[in-house]
Motif scaffolding. Structure first.
Motif, PDB file in Angstrom:
ATOM      1  N   TRP A 265       0.924  -0.938   0.040  1.00  0.00           N
ATOM      2  CA  TRP A 265      -0.043  -0.124   0.129  1.00  0.00           C
ATOM      3  C   TRP A 265       0.965   1.279  -0.043  1.00  0.00           C
ATOM      4  CZ3 TRP A 265      -5.109  -0.485  -0.305  1.00  0.00           C
ATOM      5  CH2 TRP A 265      -5.928  -1.727  -0.198  1.00  0.00           C
ATOM      6  N   GLY A 266       0.140   2.206  -0.460  1.00  0.00           N
ATOM      7  CA  GLY A 266       1.119   3.575  -0.651  1.00  0.00           C
ATOM      8  C   GLY A 266       1.770   4.004  -1.767  1.00  0.00           C
ATOM      9  N   ASP A 267       2.296   5.166  -1.692  1.00  0.00           N
ATOM     10  CA  ASP A 267       3.069   5.637  -2.918  1.00  0.00           C
ATOM     11  C   ASP A 267       4.166   4.857  -3.214  1.00  0.00           C
ATOM     12  OD1 ASP A 267       1.262   7.846  -3.117  1.00  0.00           O
ATOM     13  OD2 ASP A 267       2.750   9.170  -2.219  1.00  0.00           O
ATOM     14  N   ALA A 268       3.982   4.455  -4.633  1.00  0.00           N
ATOM     15  CA  ALA A 268       5.186   3.401  -5.070  1.00  0.00           C
ATOM     16  C   ALA A 268       5.743   3.707  -6.459  1.00  0.00           C
ATOM     17  CB  ALA A 268       4.819   2.045  -4.927  1.00  0.00           C
ATOM     18  N   PHE A 269       7.067   3.196  -6.822  1.00  0.00           N
ATOM     19  CA  PHE A 269       7.476   3.059  -8.208  1.00  0.00           C
ATOM     20  C   PHE A 269       7.145   1.422  -8.725  1.00  0.00           C
ATOM     21  CE2 PHE A 269      10.195   6.598  -6.790  1.00  0.00           C
ATOM     22  CZ  PHE A 269       9.845   7.667  -7.781  1.00  0.00           C
ATOM     23  N   ALA A 270       6.908   1.387  -9.902  1.00  0.00           N
ATOM     24  CA  ALA A 270       6.944   0.062 -10.556  1.00  0.00           C
ATOM     25  C   ALA A 270       7.982   0.145 -11.594  1.00  0.00           C
ATOM     26  CB  ALA A 270       5.691  -0.478 -10.845  1.00  0.00           C
ATOM     27  N   VAL A 271       8.802  -0.904 -11.779  1.00  0.00           N
ATOM     28  CA  VAL A 271       9.683  -1.098 -13.029  1.00  0.00           C
ATOM     29  C   VAL A 271       9.419  -2.213 -13.547  1.00  0.00           C
ATOM     30  CG1 VAL A 271      12.117  -1.841 -13.498  1.00  0.00           C
ATOM     31  CG2 VAL A 271      11.455   0.505 -12.143  1.00  0.00           C
ATOM     32  N   VAL A 272       9.329  -2.009 -15.059  1.00  0.00           N
ATOM     33  CA  VAL A 272       9.259  -3.340 -15.975  1.00  0.00           C
ATOM     34  C   VAL A 272      10.110  -3.255 -16.946  1.00  0.00           C
ATOM     35  CG1 VAL A 272       7.724  -4.362 -17.489  1.00  0.00           C
ATOM     36  CG2 VAL A 272       6.547  -3.138 -15.673  1.00  0.00           C
ATOM     37  N   HIS A 273      11.114  -4.442 -17.104  1.00  0.00           N
ATOM     38  CA  HIS A 273      12.103  -4.377 -17.957  1.00  0.00           C
ATOM     39  C   HIS A 273      11.741  -4.391 -19.534  1.00  0.00           C
ATOM     40  CE1 HIS A 273      16.347  -4.377 -18.324  1.00  0.00           C
ATOM     41  NE2 HIS A 273      16.250  -4.203 -16.965  1.00  0.00           N
ATOM     42  N   PRO A 274      12.077  -3.950 -20.430  1.00  0.00           N
ATOM     43  CA  PRO A 274      11.416  -3.920 -21.774  1.00  0.00           C
ATOM     44  C   PRO A 274      11.665  -5.345 -22.327  1.00  0.00           C
ATOM     45  CG  PRO A 274      12.736  -2.295 -21.697  1.00  0.00           C
ATOM     46  CD  PRO A 274      13.127  -2.757 -20.265  1.00  0.00           C
TER      47      PRO A 274
END
Lengths: 350, 268
Positions: A265-274
């Motif tokens: 929960w809460g503010d977050a970053f999400a990373v997805v590799h191409p």
């Protein structure tokens, strides 16, 4: 033995506010967009631009302290600098360039020449000792500039985009040499670059500056795995989304959502590799939890991979092999389906 | 095709322009031809050896070299100040420095007289405190030449300093060189060609100085009578001497042009 800089200065549009510490033997790489203040920070450390407020100390010696009105002028700082276009003195020979700093520090002519010759030999440039800088190649100029900066045995070495003046084919070889020569230097090294490859190849620590402040700092693995800004994400070549975790998925600020097992929960970053993004012509069946429609915005060929920019909610960059791209018959503006496995979405708190 | 048309066009337009163009050329060239044709080539050596000619020649060369040396000594620092320091009134200062280049030299001479004359602004004080009087001395010749010629050097050096890469000076500073060393070992060598050109121009202008010299320094043979003054005077009594001295001045001018050809005519 270390550098501790607390720098605040205004230069035109830029307001630079940076606290930077670096240990000896460490190679700190400064990255950031144009005009972010990287070069200005180097120039402040070298004393080429005055600091409005702050303190710079190197190995316990105060170089600048605005609260006590201390300001050591450039020529008395134990700092060596390699400039972006090298700035070898055109009227002096190569060996005179290298010996310049020693001469300026009162070393006798013959002694300075002798030490200069040792440096040139180390750089593999003995044959060029009496040549004028204009007859050197870009890579040779860079080595002379490095030798010239190192000859005075500085405690802090500053390199401002040392490879930017070279053309791409020359760069790989020069980068390898640079890495080898930098490894022999015992002091603090700070290097500015625009080139992700250079940063990854050389850095012990990456410091990202945007708009005059440090937005992220860490070792290479950390910064590449968990970028904290769009610039860094693009720099390391991954998709970065900012949003809010709602249990098992993240709601993206600019629209759309991505399922991720550890979203919390809460503010977050999400990373997805191409390369974790799949492209389909028809709606895919089966396990992927994240499936959405988009249109192809464009394709960039990068060696053995094709980076496909896809517009949708959210927009994303996918990386496929040229045969796969061919098979998918990708055309700009054409409709596609995109899928990403939930386990390929890496989430971390903002 | 377009090239052919352009050529035809320019040929067609030529006659209209040809008359004034040739006229302009004649105005510039005929006097020099006259000078060369009338020169007493056979007696050149003897004329040059004539005492009053030699005297003027030696005086001119000495004073103009002094003026050039002083212009370098004082002018280069002034050029540096103009090029490197930011301060209020810099544009005004630059205008003041260029002024002697466009000012009629006679006016310069009058101004010098009012400043350094025995009752002048500074001259008065010089006279009372040290018993020095400048007007009508060889020193006055040098000052007059300096006044009209130094701007040429300052402008050339300032332009060179402005266009030279500041980075070299910064690089030298990071290598431990203080301001003076940077100037001596980096700045000066980098602007040397422009300094040379400026000095040559300055010298040529000093050598040809007439108006300010005759007003401020007078026309005393051996003391203040430089070549241009001697030419003017000799023309009335002994034209051959005037012609020979004129030839010398013409040769010097040509020499300076040849020296500077790479800088000015490289594009042509």
């Amino acid at each position: 033995m270390m550098l501790d800089a607390d720098v605040r200065l205004r230069l035109g549009e830029l307001l630079l506010e940076v606290r930077l510490k670096a240990a000896p033997g460490q190679l700190v790489v400064l990255v950031g967009p144009n005009g972010a203040g990287k070069t200005t920070l180097l120039r402040a450390l070298a004393g080429l631009v005055p600091v409005d407020e702050g303190r710079i100390s190197l190995n316990g010696e105060v170089l600048e302290d605005t609260s006590r009105e201390v300001r050591v002028p450039t020529e008395r700082r134990p700092v060596g600098m390699v400039f972006q276009n090298y700035l070898l003195f055109p009227h002096l020979s190569v060996i005179e360039n290298v010996a310049f700093g020693l001469r300026a520090r009162g070393v006798s002519r013959s002694e300075a020449r002798q030490q200069g010759a040792v440096w040139l030999e180390r750089m593999g440039l003995s044959a060029k000792a009496d040549a004028k800088p204009r007859s050197l190649s870009g890579g040779q100029s860079q080595r002379v500039a490095l030798a010239r900066a190192l000859a005075t045995s500085p405690s802090l070495l500053l390199l401002d985009e040392p490879l930017a003046a070279l053309d791409a084919p020359a760069r790989a070889g020069v980068r390898r040499d640079l890495r080898r020569h930098l490894a022999t230097f015992q002091g603090v090294r700070i290097l500015v670059t625009h080139d992700p490859l250079e940063a990854v190849a050389l850095a012990d620590r990456i410091v990202v500056i945007e708009g005059g402040t440090i937005v992220q700092s860490g070792d290479v693995a950390e910064v590449t795995a968990r970028p904290r800004s769009r610039y860094v994400a693009e720099f390391v070549g991954v998709n970065l989304f900012r949003g809010r975790g709602v249990g098992d998925s993240i709601e993206i600020d600019t629209g759309g959502a991505l399922a991720a097992p550890d979203a919390r929960w809460g503010d977050a970053f999400a990373v997805v590799h191409p390369h974790a993004v799949s492209i389909h012509r028809k709606e895919p069946e089966g396990s992927p939890r994240n499936v959405w429609r988009g249109t192809v915005e464009g394709c960039d060929f990068e060696g053995d991979r094709v980076r496909v920019r896809i517009q949708g909610t959210p927009s994303i960059v996918a990386e496929v092999t040229p045969p796969a791209a061919n098979e998918l018959d990708l055309v700009d503006g054409g409709p596609v389906w995109v899928s990403v496995k939930a386990t390929d979405v890496v989430v971390y708190p903002a | 095709m377009t090239q052919g048309r352009a050529r035809r066009g320019s040929v067609r337009r030529l006659p209209a322009f040809a008359f004034p163009a040739v006229l302009a050329l004649l105005v510039l060239v005929v006097p020099l031809v006259g000078l060369i044709v009338r020169a007493p080539w056979g007696d050149l050596g003897a004329e040059l050896a004539a005492p009053e000619v030699r005297q003027a020649l030696v005086l001119s060369i000495t004073t103009s070299l002094w003026a050039t040396a002083l212009a370098i000594l004082f002018g280069v620092p002034l050029a540096w100040v103009l090029a490197r320091l930011e301060f209020r009134g810099r544009a005004l200062l630059r205008a003041l420095i260029v002024l002697p280049m466009v000012l009629p030299p006679v006016v310069g001479g009058v101004a010098l007289l009012l400043a350094f004359g025995r009752r002048g602004l500074i001259g008065q004080w010089l006279d009372q405190a040290f018993g020095i009087t400048l007007p009508f001395t060889t020193t006055a010749v040098v000052i007059a030449e300096l006044f009209v010629a130094m701007p040429f050097l300052i402008i050339a050096v300032e332009a060179a300093l402005r266009s030279s890469e500041r980075g070299y000076e910064e690089a030298a500073a990071t290598l431990g060189a203080g301001r003076w060393l940077v100037f001596r070992r980096v700045t000066l060598p980098l602007i040397a060609p422009s300094l040379g050109a400026g000095a040559a121009l300055c010298w040529a202008r000093a050598l040809g100085e007439f108006g300010a010299t005759i007003t401020f320094a007078g026309n005393l043979p051996g003391t203040t009578q430089t070549m241009p003054l001697a030419v003017y005077l000799a023309l009335q009594s002994r034209p051959e001497g005037a012609i020979v001295l004129s030839l010398v001045l013409l040769a010097v001018s040509l020499g300076v042009l040849v020296l500077l050809r790479d800088r000015w005519f490289a594009a042509a």
